[in-house]
Design a protein around this motif. Structure first.
Motif, PDB file in Angstrom:
ATOM      1  N   GLU A  58      18.243   3.076 -21.028  1.00  0.00           N
ATOM      2  CA  GLU A  58      18.601   2.235 -22.169  1.00  0.00           C
ATOM      3  C   GLU A  58      17.713   2.485 -23.390  1.00  0.00           C
ATOM      4  OE1 GLU A  58      19.150  -1.814 -20.984  1.00  0.00           O
ATOM      5  OE2 GLU A  58      20.246  -1.261 -19.177  1.00  0.00           O
ATOM      6  N   VAL A  59      17.763   3.716 -23.873  1.00  0.00           N
ATOM      7  CA  VAL A  59      17.040   4.088 -25.089  1.00  0.00           C
ATOM      8  C   VAL A  59      17.875   3.696 -26.302  1.00  0.00           C
ATOM      9  CG1 VAL A  59      16.049   5.985 -26.410  1.00  0.00           C
ATOM     10  CG2 VAL A  59      15.959   6.022 -23.909  1.00  0.00           C
ATOM     11  N   GLN A  60      17.306   2.909 -27.194  1.00  0.00           N
ATOM     12  CA  GLN A  60      17.976   2.540 -28.439  1.00  0.00           C
ATOM     13  C   GLN A  60      17.528   3.499 -29.530  1.00  0.00           C
ATOM     14  OE1 GLN A  60      20.349  -0.003 -29.115  1.00  0.00           O
ATOM     15  NE2 GLN A  60      20.484   1.170 -31.025  1.00  0.00           N
ATOM     16  N   THR A  61      18.452   4.312 -30.047  1.00  0.00           N
ATOM     17  CA  THR A  61      18.086   5.250 -31.104  1.00  0.00           C
ATOM     18  C   THR A  61      18.047   4.527 -32.448  1.00  0.00           C
ATOM     19  OG1 THR A  61      20.404   5.901 -31.367  1.00  0.00           O
ATOM     20  CG2 THR A  61      19.047   7.228 -29.891  1.00  0.00           C
ATOM     21  N   PRO A  62      17.114   4.891 -33.321  1.00  0.00           N
ATOM     22  CA  PRO A  62      17.000   4.217 -34.623  1.00  0.00           C
ATOM     23  C   PRO A  62      18.126   4.603 -35.572  1.00  0.00           C
ATOM     24  CG  PRO A  62      15.407   5.998 -34.444  1.00  0.00           C
ATOM     25  CD  PRO A  62      16.056   5.886 -33.102  1.00  0.00           C
ATOM     26  N   GLU A  63      18.294   3.812 -36.623  1.00  0.00           N
ATOM     27  CA  GLU A  63      19.344   4.067 -37.609  1.00  0.00           C
ATOM     28  C   GLU A  63      19.007   5.238 -38.523  1.00  0.00           C
ATOM     29  OE1 GLU A  63      20.475   0.654 -39.828  1.00  0.00           O
ATOM     30  OE2 GLU A  63      20.632  -0.656 -38.078  1.00  0.00           O
ATOM     31  N   SER A  64      17.727   5.529 -38.694  1.00  0.00           N
ATOM     32  CA  SER A  64      17.311   6.565 -39.643  1.00  0.00           C
ATOM     33  C   SER A  64      17.821   7.934 -39.207  1.00  0.00           C
ATOM     34  CB  SER A  64      15.788   6.588 -39.747  1.00  0.00           C
ATOM     35  OG  SER A  64      15.209   6.739 -38.468  1.00  0.00           O
ATOM     36  N   PRO A  65      18.190   8.809 -40.158  1.00  0.00           N
ATOM     37  CA  PRO A  65      18.707  10.137 -39.810  1.00  0.00           C
ATOM     38  C   PRO A  65      17.624  11.040 -39.240  1.00  0.00           C
ATOM     39  CG  PRO A  65      18.425   9.935 -42.184  1.00  0.00           C
ATOM     40  CD  PRO A  65      18.171   8.571 -41.613  1.00  0.00           C
ATOM     41  N   GLY A  66      18.044  12.002 -38.458  1.00  0.00           N
ATOM     42  CA  GLY A  66      17.122  12.954 -37.850  1.00  0.00           C
ATOM     43  C   GLY A  66      17.730  13.519 -36.584  1.00  0.00           C
ATOM     44  N   ARG A  67      17.014  14.425 -35.953  1.00  0.00           N
ATOM     45  CA  ARG A  67      17.481  14.988 -34.688  1.00  0.00           C
ATOM     46  C   ARG A  67      16.648  14.423 -33.540  1.00  0.00           C
ATOM     47  NH1 ARG A  67      14.321  19.280 -32.815  1.00  0.00           N
ATOM     48  NH2 ARG A  67      12.705  19.985 -34.270  1.00  0.00           N
ATOM     49  N   PHE A  68      17.188  14.548 -32.321  1.00  0.00           N
ATOM     50  CA  PHE A  68      16.534  13.972 -31.150  1.00  0.00           C
ATOM     51  C   PHE A  68      16.163  15.086 -30.178  1.00  0.00           C
ATOM     52  CE2 PHE A  68      19.200  10.740 -33.011  1.00  0.00           C
ATOM     53  CZ  PHE A  68      18.348   9.649 -33.065  1.00  0.00           C
ATOM     54  N   GLU A  69      14.925  15.057 -29.723  1.00  0.00           N
ATOM     55  CA  GLU A  69      14.407  16.123 -28.875  1.00  0.00           C
ATOM     56  C   GLU A  69      13.846  15.535 -27.583  1.00  0.00           C
ATOM     57  OE1 GLU A  69      12.211  20.122 -30.011  1.00  0.00           O
ATOM     58  OE2 GLU A  69      10.788  18.449 -30.017  1.00  0.00           O
TER      59      GLU A  69
END
Length: 271
Positions: free
Chosen positions: A101-112
């Motif tokens: 249950e990882v909540q990704t932030p609203e800010s733009p970017g890539r995920f690694e």
């Protein structure tokens, strides 16, 4: 209590086709520890909730692996979203490493995704997945409707017709390709799944009750079986089968759209 529904994201499943067929069961080797690490860009979206997981194993003793999900923002700022550690034990068996249950932030970017280990040496990985987490039935129904509208129909499970062979029912049947590569064995199934539903369903006919196993979601009754013929029996116990290399290709292509093996959506038709 709010019910959680998890759906496998499509983009990550492209790993299936970029992994050699022989690695599907044995995993893909990588070197970790002593300054070496595994990095992978996950095609996930901002402002969404996910469960990220993969299977790892090693023959090294006392190895502890760390899995970290980060966001690299457009200004190159690195934000750590979640981290977990797990010991792989000494047996060399597969262990699931998960970030729940990882909540990704609203800010733009890539995920690694970054994987490191305490002991230097050879490790093996497979079944890297990022799964969307949904909180309501309405969200789940909207997801499947949008998916079907965007990409068209897709196969939701595998049916292996082995009625012409002397195949026996078993707890851990396996499916191989004609050239001998392991395609499916349910090796990551929990004991509860093995005991309560089994890693395959059995029947002599493809009945509506049996097809429920291949439904994508109890709240969205879409089902589309991929039917293949078993060419022969693959083991002395007569529980495993092998299929043609052409059908193997069809299965792998279908799983790019939807990973039905991860849901144990497999049926054997037997006499």
């Amino acid at each position: 209590m709010q019910r959680t529904i998890r759906i496998v994201i499509i983009g990550v499943l492209l790993l299936i086709l970029t992994t050699p067929h022989g690695a599907l069961g044995a995993g893909t080797a990588l070197m970790l520890g002593s300054g070496q690490e595994f990095r992978f860009d996950l095609p996930i979206d901002p402002n969404k909730e996910y469960l990220v997981s993969m299977a790892l194993r090693t023959d090294l003793s006392d190895a502890v692996v760390t899995m970290t999900l980060c966001q690299i923002r457009n200004n190159n700022e690195v934000i750590e979203l979640q981290r977990t550690q797990i010991g792989l034990g000494d047996s060399g068996s597969w262990q699931i490493v998960a970030l729940p249950e990882v909540q990704t932030p609203e800010s733009p970017g890539r995920f690694e995704l970054i994987v490191t280990a305490s002991e230097g040496g050879r490790y093996f990985w497979k079944d890297l997945k990022a799964e969307r987490v949904y909180g309501t039935t309405q969200d789940s129904q909207a997801y499947w409707s949008e998916k079907l509208a965007a990409q068209g129909t897709f196969f939701t499970g595998l049916v292996v017709d082995a009625r012409h062979l002397d195949v026996r029912r078993g707890m851990s049947p396996r499916i191989y390709s004609e050239s001998g590569q392991l395609l499916y064995g349910g090796v990551l199934a929990s004991q509860n799944i093995v005991q309560e539903q089994g890693i395959v369903g059995y029947g002599s006919e493809l009945s509506s009750d049996l097809l429920e196993r291949l439904t994508v979601d109890s709240d969205y009754p879409y089902v589309a079986p991929l039917v293949v013929q078993a060419l022969g029996i693959a083991d002395a116990a007569k529980t495993g089968v092998y299929i043609s290399d052409e059908d193997t290709r069809r299965v792998l292509e279908a799983m790019v759209q939807y990973d039905f093996f991860a849901r144990f959506a497999v049926i054997f038709l037997v006499d």
